[in-house]
Design a protein around this motif. Structure first.
Motif, PDB file in Angstrom:
ATOM      1  N   ILE A 259      -0.645   5.419  -0.961  1.00 35.19           N
ATOM      2  CA  ILE A 259       0.297   4.494  -1.616  1.00 35.19           C
ATOM      3  C   ILE A 259       1.402   5.285  -2.313  1.00 35.19           C
ATOM      4  N   LEU A 260       0.996   6.300  -3.080  1.00 37.19           N
ATOM      5  CA  LEU A 260       1.978   7.124  -3.796  1.00 37.19           C
ATOM      6  C   LEU A 260       2.907   7.844  -2.818  1.00 37.19           C
ATOM      7  N   GLY A 261       2.322   8.355  -1.725  1.00 37.39           N
ATOM      8  CA  GLY A 261       3.132   9.025  -0.699  1.00 37.39           C
ATOM      9  C   GLY A 261       4.237   8.112  -0.195  1.00 37.39           C
ATOM     10  N   MET A 262       3.870   6.860   0.080  1.00 37.39           N
ATOM     11  CA  MET A 262       4.844   5.893   0.594  1.00 37.39           C
ATOM     12  C   MET A 262       5.898   5.559  -0.459  1.00 37.39           C
ATOM     13  N   VAL A 263       5.450   5.316  -1.679  1.00 42.26           N
ATOM     14  CA  VAL A 263       6.391   4.977  -2.751  1.00 42.26           C
ATOM     15  C   VAL A 263       7.426   6.087  -2.903  1.00 42.26           C
TER      16      VAL A 263
END
Lengths: 303, 265
Positions: free
Chosen positions: A258-262
């Motif tokens: 999720i953090l990677g995408m954000v």
């Protein structure tokens, strides 16, 4: 559309590494009840060891393996020499409150981070140096178009996938893994069941140390190596672990992606300067909407 | 008793600070017998278990296991010595399946060599352990619960699971801490039948408040009060012992005997 694909690919590759960082944090949290702020300091240190080996003419793979092994060793040493004595109930009984007692190892981990960074500065000088990637960092070319996906990305995702599969097999399919899960659930009952909880604790630190060392090796080719390089990665990994649930390894991995995408979408559609702000926003939102994380259990917040 | 005792304890004294929890306690358990420990709250029953299982360090006392005199064992050595215990209030891991809980009874990390434990913990060893756990569950009549989580079981079912967990290490000495607590009469009867079968495989020591239950299954009964053994022998013998009546009722009248023989949970 191209931007969108680029963001997705970059998010997956970055997210995989943050998943690893978050997994490392979750393992020590579950296994020892400590948020280990020194984790990426350990990874920085072992990446320096790899860098020195490679600079002296050894192959990348020797540096790679030595970094992973020394990551596990450093984690174990820190637990045995620093954390175990600090968690000793008899020695800390003067501190009356339980929450104080729980805070001591966490503060110690900040101290360890400082020591490791200072040591790295003394040994290897504080200026930045590059760190090699074992595969090309230019995008694949398909029908004359350069794709936003590199051979190094494939390497990163493969490494992380292997780590996740091995860790999950270890926890699900071995007696020692079962013992570690049991210890994470209830240390007292585990002790009564004959589990040597000191050993399972140290093993948590070792696995976490090796996983974070791998994260260090995978992160530094795209930034540079300096004593402070991996500070941001710790912050992102910590946020990922909180988003996913601090006591859930699967949640940590999910949080990492999720953090990677954000981060990737903010970088591609907005500006890299806003990344830090975006992470903070995610952390804050997560704490407001679902304080125990996506997959975490509700009674986890002790510190 | 010329037979070699499974477990024998003498002169056991345990102190908690200034408090003497156990005072010169003795205990002898022959193979394939059931020994009951009864006594009022705080008499020191569980402290005896804690001494045997390495949770409490005795101030003095000797212990012999299978006729061999030895040091008081540490928690992780129990499986090695063939001792297994259940915990008061069951103590199952809520986040592990029933089968995994039972597997935990096998003392997975007891090996002296940590690295052998770690790398010998292969899939093969694990599937062997899994089979043993399933056997133990079948034996305790809880096989159909294997894949459930402890939270989904009824209380009597969790008791069976905790016995299965204690059995998976194939103990020669089984310590049961209040196994009947919280069970209805029907379940107590079933449980007593299970224990009578179990005694063909090992010696059993039971700490229990439920005097009827202890009386119906024990070969020997020890009565404790204020950390001392005040009476021992068959249940018929101890329930007539004036010291026991005094401890339980403060008097030694005949009605006391009837009371003790009656429902005293």
């Amino acid at each position: 559309m191209d931007t969108f694909l680029s963001a997705i690919f970059s998010g997956t590759s970055r997210g995989a590494i943050f998943a690893l960082v978050a997994l490392g944090l979750v393992l020590v949290w579950r296994g020892a009840g400590i948020v280990n702020f020194a984790q990426m300091g350990q990874a920085m240190f072992t990446t320096y060891i790899a860098s020195t080996l490679i600079a002296n003419g050894n192959s990348y793979w020797i540096g790679f393996v030595v970094a992973l092994v020394s990551g596990a060793a450093l984690g174990s040493i820190l637990d045995v020499l620093v954390m175990r004595p600090l968690s000793n109930k008899k020695k800390t009984e003067l501190l009356s409150s339980d929450s104080m007692r729980a805070a001591i190892p966490v503060i110690a981990s900040l101290g360890i981070l400082g020591v490791l960074q200072a040591l790295a500065g003394i040994i290897w000088a504080a200026e930045e140096r590059g760190f090699p990637a074992p595969a090309k960092q230019e995008g694949f070319t398909v029908a004359g178009n350069v794709m936003p996906f590199t051979a190094f990305d494939v390497f990163v995702i493969t490494c992380v996938a292997i780590t996740l599969i091995l860790t999950s097999l270890f926890f699900k399919r071995t007696g020692m893994g079962l013992a570690m899960r049991a210890t994470a659930l209830n240390q007292e009952v585990a002790k009564l069941s004959g589990i040597r909880t000191n050993r399972t604790r140290t093993l948590s630190w070792a696995i976490s140390g090796a996983a974070s060392s791998l994260a260090g090796l995978l992160l530094t080719p795209s930034s540079n190596l300096s004593p402070n390089t991996l500070d941001l990665a710790l912050f992102i990994g910590f946020t990922a672990a909180v988003v996913g649930g601090l006591d859930s390894p699967v949640g940590a991995v999910l949080g990492g992606f999720i953090l990677g995408m954000v981060i990737s979408f903010v970088t591609f559609y907005d500006t890299p300067e806003d990344v830090f702000l975006a992470i903070l926003a995610v952390l804050l939102l997560s704490l407001i909407i679902r304080p125990h994380g996506i997959l975490g259990s509700k009674d986890v917040r002790r510190v | 008793m010329s037979e070699l005792a499974s477990l024998s304890i003498s002169n056991l004294t345990v102190k908690f600070g200034g408090l003497v929890a156990l005072d010169d306690v003795f205990l002898k358990v022959a193979p394939n017998t059931i020994v009951g420990l009864i006594g009022p709250n705080g008499a020191g029953k569980t402290t005896i278990f804690n001494s045997i299982s390495g949770l409490v360090t005795p101030a003095s006392g000797e212990i012999s296991i299978h006729g061999k005199k030895m040091k008081w064992p540490a928690s992780h050595q129990l499986a090695e010595f063939g001792i297994s215990r259940t915990l008061q209030g069951v103590g199952l891991f809520s986040g592990l399946s029933v089968l995994e809980n039972v597997m935990m009874g096998a003392d997975i990390t007891s090996g002296t060599n940590f690295f052998k434990d770690l790398f010998g913990a292969s899939g093969k060893a694990e599937s062997k352990l899994r089979r043993r756990a399933l056997d133990a569950l079948a034996w305790a009549g809880a096989l159909d619960m294997a894949e459930k989580m402890p939270g989904d079981l009824t209380y009597p079912q969790t008791k069976r699971v905790s016995v299965a967990r204690a059995l998976v290490s194939q103990p020669k000495i089984l310590l049961l801490d209040e196994p009947a607590a919280g069970l209805g009469q029907d379940d107590i009867d079933k449980f007593a039948a299970l224990l009578k079968q179990l005694k063909q495989r090992c010696a059993i020591i039971i700490v229990e408040h439920h005097v009827d239950f202890i009386g119906s299954i024990s070969d020997q009964v020890y009565v404790l009060n204020f950390g001392k053994v005040i009476s021992s022998g068959t249940f018929d013998h101890v329930k007539r012992d004036p010291a026991v009546l005094a401890a339980y009722l403060g008097t030694s009248t005949q009605t006391g005997s009837e009371k003790l023989g009656g429902d005293h949970a």
